[in-house]
Motif scaffolding. Structure first.
Motif, short mmCIF file in Angstrom:
data_model
loop_
_atom_site.label_atom_id
_atom_site.label_comp_id
_atom_site.label_asym_id
_atom_site.label_seq_id
_atom_site.Cartn_x
_atom_site.Cartn_y
_atom_site.Cartn_z
N GLY A 17 0.96 -1.13 -0.08
CA GLY A 17 -0.04 0.14 0.03
C GLY A 17 0.79 1.27 -0.16
O GLY A 17 0.55 2.15 -0.46
N ASN A 77 -5.48 -3.91 2.19
CA ASN A 77 -4.58 -3.13 1.24
C ASN A 77 -3.90 -4.42 0.57
O ASN A 77 -3.05 -3.86 -0.51
CB ASN A 77 -3.43 -2.42 1.92
N LEU A 120 -4.39 3.56 -0.63
CA LEU A 120 -4.47 4.13 0.57
C LEU A 120 -4.72 5.55 0.31
O LEU A 120 -5.61 6.19 1.17
CB LEU A 120 -3.38 4.08 1.36
#
Length: 445
Positions: free
Chosen positions: A120, A141, A207
């Motif tokens: 991520g 993620n 993210l």
């Protein structure tokens, strides 16, 4: 605290009887010892997570030499030291943890493994290292959980969705820049607006998209004269953009840089505007904790500086309050060091009173003309404050009532800090009793 301590987790607890009747109750001295033991364990857990965050491999190794079990320490979000090192890309720390038996596939509260965090954050060396030790990518993620990027928010073709062709950047000017994007002044349907534009290179970053979606969903709910007004967003095309009203006066940071210390009268008027916006955000049961209240995030409506608004909700958290005294398990060290409450810096549980602390620092800066602890670097300032120290009052503008309010707002114990509704009442009272501005001119010449 972990539940095993309450049942006498130390095996000696069951062997100690009272009066020879076979009782298994734990005598007070042993209970005290267990409490101390638990306190020490919590302290060591905080230490290893902290040193992993600080990229201090030597300190991490020393702690592990003293207690190997710390390699499996967990924070409130169930994150291990290896999660922390992986997210930041600290290779030496990660190697040390793995040497001491860290679980490369430990999962946090969101089911993310350290490898998922490294992916991520695009920490390529860390990704290779973790894979070489059998690391798998699971969680929100991770590639095994979600092969495609998280789609940005598209709840039923929102009426706030803006077609990027409606935005005119022909005379745009840069207002601000960050690691994830830039803020530009542009024109939308003939009206000047501020556009937060995510960098094209990050438009597929999970993210970043997650944070963008969070901020949009938060701003949609906000309506208040002292909160920067959300106008719309571009979520269906790239680059992703968030559009708010454009405030001509710039931010309070720049204003203070140019003007220096403000008169008590102006400071109180500014403080009232900030407190009104914050009282609205802190209204229960749906409390929004800003977590990054600072002069750069307070905007002036115009060059006359007669009205302020609180903005930038990228780090804010919307919390459903069940109980007035709830405290929350949220990310430590979120926000800007110079205005950061000690409990955030120390990775302790905290609540909406972290914003009250930041407000005190802003009030101090308005009256002093300099940022709090300007002689220290931001991180050092936060550390100094977390040790119980506070900035020194020098300005004559600090009438006793204003100084007392500031001191209460930055109290070390967050429960001693007043809520914003009380702050508003006190500021109004101070304003009523304040002499007219010309009485203060001698202090500002």
């Amino acid at each position: 605290m972990s539940s095993d301590t309450s049942s006498g987790g130390d095996s000696t607890g069951s062997k100690v009887g009272v009066g020879g009747g076979g009782s298994t109750s734990v005598p007070p001295p042993l209970k005290e010892k267990q409490k101390e033991k638990e306190k020490a364990r919590v302290s060591r857990t905080s230490s290893i997570l902290w040193h992993a965050h600080q990229n201090d491999a030597g300190a991490v190794r020393k702690l592990l030499e003293e207690d190997r079990t710390l390699v499996h320490a967990r924070d409130y979000d169930n994150r291990t030291p290896l999660h922390v090192a992986s997210l930041h890309g600290w290779i030496e720390v990660a190697k040390c943890l793995i040497d001491y038996g860290a679980d490369v596939n430990a999962q946090d509260r969101w089911k993310n493994t350290p490898l998922a965090d490294a992916e991520g954050a695009k920490k390529h060396s860390m990704i290779e290292l973790l894979k070489s030790y059998g690391g798998l990518s699971y969680g929100q993620n991770g590639s095994h959980f979600e092969p495609k990027p998280v789609p940005p928010p598209q709840p039923n073709k929102c009426d706030w969705e803006i077609d990027p062709s409606e935005l005119d950047f022909s005379t745009s000017a840069m207002i601000g820049k960050g690691s994830f994007g830039e803020i530009l002044k542009a024109c939308w349907r003939g009206t000047p607006v501020a556009v937060k534009r995510i960098l094209p290179s990050l438009s597929d970053d999970r993210l970043v998209i997650q944070d963008f979606r969070h901020e949009v969903n938060l701003l949609v709910k906000l309506r208040h004269p002292n909160i920067v007004q959300f106008l719309g967003a571009v979520t269906e095309k790239k680059p992703l953009m968030l559009i708010t009203e454009y405030l001509r006066g710039g931010d309070l940071h720049q204003y203070l840089k140019e003007k220096g210390s403000l008169s008590p009268s102006t400071s109180i008027n500014f403080a009232l505007d900030i407190a009104r916006g914050m009282a609205y955000l802190h209204n229960e049961p749906n409390v929004i904790i800003h977590r990054d209240l600072k002069p750069r995030n307070v905007l002036l409506v115009n060059s006359s500086a007669d009205h302020l608004k609180v903005g930038d909700f990228g780090l804010s958290k919307l919390i459903k309050v069940q109980n007035t005294h709830d405290v929350y398990k949220m990310t430590g060290e979120t926000g800007s060091y110079r205005y950061m409450a000690p409990e955030v810096f120390k990775h302790r549980r905290y609540d909406k009173k972290v914003d009250v602390f930041s407000f005190a620092m802003i009030l101090y800066e308005m009256l002093e003309g300099d940022p709090p602890l300007a002689n220290l670097e931001p991180y050092e300032a936060a550390k100094y404050v977390s040790e119980g120290n506070r900035p020194t009052f020098r300005s004559k503008g600090y009438i006793p009532e204003l100084r007392e309010l500031t001191e209460q707002c930055w109290a070390h114990d967050m429960n001693q800090r007043p809520p914003f509704l009380d702050i508003l009442k006190r500021l109004e009272k101070i304003k009523e009793n304040l002499p007219t501005d010309h009485h203060w001119n001698i202090f500002n010449t």
